[in-house]
Design a protein around this motif. Sequence first.
Motif, PDB file in Angstrom:
ATOM      1  N   ALA A  25       0.823  -1.203   0.000  1.00  0.00           N
ATOM      2  CA  ALA A  25       0.000   0.000   0.000  1.00  0.00           C
ATOM      3  C   ALA A  25       0.861   1.258   0.000  1.00  0.00           C
ATOM      4  O   ALA A  25       0.595   2.219  -0.741  1.00  0.00           O
ATOM      5  CB  ALA A  25      -0.938  -0.007   1.209  1.00  0.00           C
ATOM      6  N   ASP A  26       1.918   1.253   0.797  1.00  0.00           N
ATOM      7  CA  ASP A  26       2.819   2.414   0.860  1.00  0.00           C
ATOM      8  C   ASP A  26       3.542   2.606  -0.474  1.00  0.00           C
ATOM      9  O   ASP A  26       3.649   3.739  -0.971  1.00  0.00           O
ATOM     10  CB  ASP A  26       3.840   2.233   1.981  1.00  0.00           C
ATOM     11  CG  ASP A  26       3.217   2.334   3.358  1.00  0.00           C
ATOM     12  OD1 ASP A  26       2.090   2.859   3.462  1.00  0.00           O
ATOM     13  OD2 ASP A  26       3.853   1.890   4.327  1.00  0.00           O
ATOM     14  N   ARG A  27       4.022   1.514  -1.033  1.00  0.00           N
ATOM     15  CA  ARG A  27       4.793   1.617  -2.276  1.00  0.00           C
ATOM     16  C   ARG A  27       3.926   2.094  -3.439  1.00  0.00           C
ATOM     17  O   ARG A  27       4.404   2.805  -4.326  1.00  0.00           O
ATOM     18  CB  ARG A  27       5.408   0.250  -2.610  1.00  0.00           C
ATOM     19  CG  ARG A  27       6.424  -0.254  -1.584  1.00  0.00           C
ATOM     20  CD  ARG A  27       7.788   0.386  -1.786  1.00  0.00           C
ATOM     21  NE  ARG A  27       8.445  -0.103  -2.959  1.00  0.00           N
ATOM     22  CZ  ARG A  27       9.262  -1.181  -2.982  1.00  0.00           C
ATOM     23  NH1 ARG A  27       9.501  -1.854  -1.856  1.00  0.00           N
ATOM     24  NH2 ARG A  27       9.841  -1.560  -4.083  1.00  0.00           N
ATOM     25  N   LEU A  28       2.671   1.698  -3.444  1.00  0.00           N
ATOM     26  CA  LEU A  28       1.783   2.058  -4.546  1.00  0.00           C
ATOM     27  C   LEU A  28       0.943   3.291  -4.239  1.00  0.00           C
ATOM     28  O   LEU A  28       0.131   3.721  -5.059  1.00  0.00           O
ATOM     29  CB  LEU A  28       0.856   0.882  -4.874  1.00  0.00           C
ATOM     30  CG  LEU A  28       1.559  -0.387  -5.362  1.00  0.00           C
ATOM     31  CD1 LEU A  28       0.537  -1.476  -5.675  1.00  0.00           C
ATOM     32  CD2 LEU A  28       2.426  -0.105  -6.590  1.00  0.00           C
ATOM     33  N   GLU A  29       1.152   3.871  -3.026  1.00  0.00           N
ATOM     34  CA  GLU A  29       0.440   5.074  -2.614  1.00  0.00           C
ATOM     35  C   GLU A  29      -1.067   4.896  -2.759  1.00  0.00           C
ATOM     36  O   GLU A  29      -1.769   5.725  -3.351  1.00  0.00           O
ATOM     37  CB  GLU A  29       0.937   6.291  -3.400  1.00  0.00           C
ATOM     38  CG  GLU A  29       2.412   6.595  -3.171  1.00  0.00           C
ATOM     39  CD  GLU A  29       2.884   7.819  -3.933  1.00  0.00           C
ATOM     40  OE1 GLU A  29       2.093   8.363  -4.740  1.00  0.00           O
ATOM     41  OE2 GLU A  29       4.032   8.238  -3.729  1.00  0.00           O
ATOM     42  N   MET A  30      -1.560   3.802  -2.213  1.00  0.00           N
ATOM     43  CA  MET A  30      -2.991   3.535  -2.250  1.00  0.00           C
ATOM     44  C   MET A  30      -3.450   3.148  -0.844  1.00  0.00           C
ATOM     45  O   MET A  30      -2.639   2.724  -0.019  1.00  0.00           O
ATOM     46  CB  MET A  30      -3.310   2.417  -3.248  1.00  0.00           C
ATOM     47  CG  MET A  30      -2.615   1.091  -2.968  1.00  0.00           C
ATOM     48  SD  MET A  30      -2.802  -0.113  -4.321  1.00  0.00           S
ATOM     49  CE  MET A  30      -4.572  -0.381  -4.336  1.00  0.00           C
ATOM     50  N   PRO A  31      -4.735   3.330  -0.530  1.00  0.00           N
ATOM     51  CA  PRO A  31      -5.225   3.000   0.807  1.00  0.00           C
ATOM     52  C   PRO A  31      -4.985   1.526   1.143  1.00  0.00           C
ATOM     53  O   PRO A  31      -5.188   0.646   0.295  1.00  0.00           O
ATOM     54  CB  PRO A  31      -6.729   3.323   0.737  1.00  0.00           C
ATOM     55  CG  PRO A  31      -6.849   4.298  -0.388  1.00  0.00           C
ATOM     56  CD  PRO A  31      -5.799   3.906  -1.382  1.00  0.00           C
TER      57      PRO A  31
END
Length: 224
Positions: free
Chosen positions: A63-69
């Motif tokens: 989630a952090d790497r893809l900047e998604m919830p």
Amino acid sequence: MSVRRLAKDQPESFAFNKKSEDEIKFWLAKYPEEKKASAVIPMLWIAQKQEGWVCEPALREIADRLEMPYIRVYEVATFYTMFNLAPVGEHLIQVCGTTPCMLRGSDELISVCKNRIGKQHEISEDGKFTWVEVECMGACANAPMIQLANKDGDHYIEDLDAESFEKLLDDLAAGKKVKYGPQSGRNASEPHGTKVLTDESLYDGSRAKPVTLPNTGKSDKAEG
């Protein structure tokens, strides 16, 4: 579909190793920066192939790497049954139980799993095996069949019966190499007892021509 939940016991942290990072770089190159969330399924798969399952810290890392919830990654991981949400044995045995395989004896394979390994999703006492019954995997002409998933990849093993399946498990437990594909001696799904493709170059990939994959600069082979 039954509710799928994360395992109760989770590691404190997760990190992709170098091999996984190289694969992530490959997949991210396929999407524009603003659409990089499209790589969520490949990244979940990479995490699983690295560890054998997808842990909760891996979901947060993705989630952090893809900047998604985080909840969006959680939704994907819990929806697709191909993702293992708890640890599995060294060899994950996926037994097809759909009608063609059932008619050809998949119930015998399931009985072997219950006797040798135990209940579905549990790890055998020696840590070698986990098994689960799955829906059709598209090899109906070679029924009954399983998919074997381990550090060497994901492979179909077909034309099985109880005896050949027992031997397969014996060889895996002993660390021996096993033969993938049909166990009956035929190539692919050609008719039993009849050799249709006598020229191996028709199916062994030797006629493939190298192509350059888009956005990566890497070469691969495609059928010529």
